[in-house]
Enzyme design. Structure first.
Site, PDB file in Angstrom:
ATOM      1  N   HIS A  14       0.850  -1.187   0.000  1.00 23.62           N
ATOM      2  CA  HIS A  14       0.000   0.000   0.000  1.00 23.62           C
ATOM      3  C   HIS A  14       0.885   1.236   0.000  1.00 23.62           C
ATOM      4  O   HIS A  14       2.100   1.153   0.166  1.00 23.62           O
ATOM      5  CB  HIS A  14      -0.976   0.008   1.189  1.00 23.62           C
ATOM      6  CG  HIS A  14      -0.347   0.216   2.528  1.00 23.62           C
ATOM      7  ND1 HIS A  14      -1.051   0.623   3.633  1.00 23.62           N
ATOM      8  CD2 HIS A  14       0.924   0.080   2.962  1.00 23.62           C
ATOM      9  CE1 HIS A  14      -0.251   0.713   4.676  1.00 23.62           C
ATOM     10  NE2 HIS A  14       0.955   0.380   4.303  1.00 23.62           N
ATOM     11  N   CYS A  23       6.236   6.665   3.610  1.00 25.04           N
ATOM     12  CA  CYS A  23       5.050   5.805   3.467  1.00 25.04           C
ATOM     13  C   CYS A  23       4.124   6.272   2.348  1.00 25.04           C
ATOM     14  O   CYS A  23       3.167   5.585   2.000  1.00 25.04           O
ATOM     15  CB  CYS A  23       4.285   5.710   4.787  1.00 25.04           C
ATOM     16  SG  CYS A  23       5.202   4.811   6.047  1.00 25.04           S
ATOM     17  N   HIS A  27       4.923   0.425  -0.658  1.00 25.58           N
ATOM     18  CA  HIS A  27       5.731  -0.447   0.202  1.00 25.58           C
ATOM     19  C   HIS A  27       4.836  -1.570   0.699  1.00 25.58           C
ATOM     20  O   HIS A  27       3.618  -1.515   0.541  1.00 25.58           O
ATOM     21  CB  HIS A  27       6.347   0.335   1.373  1.00 25.58           C
ATOM     22  CG  HIS A  27       5.332   0.914   2.298  1.00 25.58           C
ATOM     23  ND1 HIS A  27       4.617   2.070   2.003  1.00 25.58           N
ATOM     24  CD2 HIS A  27       4.898   0.497   3.510  1.00 25.58           C
ATOM     25  CE1 HIS A  27       3.792   2.333   3.003  1.00 25.58           C
ATOM     26  NE2 HIS A  27       3.926   1.395   3.929  1.00 25.58           N
ATOM     27  N   HIS A  29       3.894  -4.866   3.679  1.00 26.46           N
ATOM     28  CA  HIS A  29       3.935  -5.353   5.054  1.00 26.46           C
ATOM     29  C   HIS A  29       3.474  -6.804   5.082  1.00 26.46           C
ATOM     30  O   HIS A  29       2.688  -7.231   4.243  1.00 26.46           O
ATOM     31  CB  HIS A  29       2.975  -4.567   5.967  1.00 26.46           C
ATOM     32  CG  HIS A  29       3.318  -3.137   6.131  1.00 26.46           C
ATOM     33  ND1 HIS A  29       4.347  -2.693   6.919  1.00 26.46           N
ATOM     34  CD2 HIS A  29       2.739  -2.028   5.610  1.00 26.46           C
ATOM     35  CE1 HIS A  29       4.390  -1.370   6.886  1.00 26.46           C
ATOM     36  NE2 HIS A  29       3.432  -0.942   6.092  1.00 26.46           N
ATOM     37  N   HIS A  67      -1.822 -10.349  -0.828  1.00 24.37           N
ATOM     38  CA  HIS A  67      -1.014 -10.197  -2.036  1.00 24.37           C
ATOM     39  C   HIS A  67      -1.648  -9.260  -3.066  1.00 24.37           C
ATOM     40  O   HIS A  67      -1.551  -9.484  -4.273  1.00 24.37           O
ATOM     41  CB  HIS A  67      -0.667 -11.557  -2.649  1.00 24.37           C
ATOM     42  CG  HIS A  67       0.401 -12.251  -1.884  1.00 24.37           C
ATOM     43  ND1 HIS A  67       0.142 -12.955  -0.724  1.00 24.37           N
ATOM     44  CD2 HIS A  67       1.742 -12.321  -2.079  1.00 24.37           C
ATOM     45  CE1 HIS A  67       1.271 -13.444  -0.256  1.00 24.37           C
ATOM     46  NE2 HIS A  67       2.262 -13.069  -1.051  1.00 24.37           N
ATOM     47  N   GLU A 111       1.095  -3.875  11.590  1.00 22.10           N
ATOM     48  CA  GLU A 111       1.819  -3.741  10.326  1.00 22.10           C
ATOM     49  C   GLU A 111       3.304  -4.024  10.502  1.00 22.10           C
ATOM     50  O   GLU A 111       3.990  -4.349   9.539  1.00 22.10           O
ATOM     51  CB  GLU A 111       1.570  -2.396   9.668  1.00 22.10           C
ATOM     52  CG  GLU A 111       2.164  -1.208  10.353  1.00 22.10           C
ATOM     53  CD  GLU A 111       2.018   0.068   9.538  1.00 22.10           C
ATOM     54  OE1 GLU A 111       1.018   0.222   8.816  1.00 22.10           O
ATOM     55  OE2 GLU A 111       2.923   0.906   9.634  1.00 22.10           O
TER      56      GLU A 111
END
Length: 126
Positions: A14, A23, A27, A29, A67, A111
């Protein structure tokens, strides 16, 4: 009052639009999700809810996120996929499931190992 918790995970990417930092770039998580349900009555087996039912419901919900680039999903078309909004979306999806006499108390979304957001849905009427 009884409380059950199950933990599952999903991986997703996201970015946070308008965020003043890294952010704001795409990137990923490996999110950890903990779903808590509560209730006062046990069934004839002495269970609030079969763990298998709760795990299956949570896994089905997380499959919709796993995913993917979360910003591209309809669930986040009008809101940023922050950890807070992800927790709310999962909690609301879980509240829509049949969980017997158990109510969703809260959903935590981690996260990273050191930071999480928790969403508490409003109590269900009835």
């Amino acid at each position: 009052m009884y409380e059950l918790v199950v933990e599952r995970h999903f991986s997703a990417a996201h970015f946070l639009p308008d965020y003043p930092g890294p952010c704001s770039r795409l990137h990923g998580h490996n999110f950890i999700v903990r779903a808590y349900v509560r209730g006062e009555r046990l069934d004839t087996r002495g269970m609030l809810l079969d763990f298998g039912v709760l795990k299956k419901a949570l896994l089905e919900i997380l499959e919709e996120l796993d995913h993917y680039a979360l910003n591209e999903l309809p669930a986040f078309a009008t809101q940023s996929p922050t950890t807070e909004n992800i927790a709310r979306w999962i909690a609301e999806a879980l509240c829509a499931r049949e969980l017997g006499s158990a109510d969703v108390h809260k959903v935590e979304v981690w996260e990273t190992p050191g930071q999480a957001a928790t969403y508490y849905p409003l109590p269900q009427a009835g």
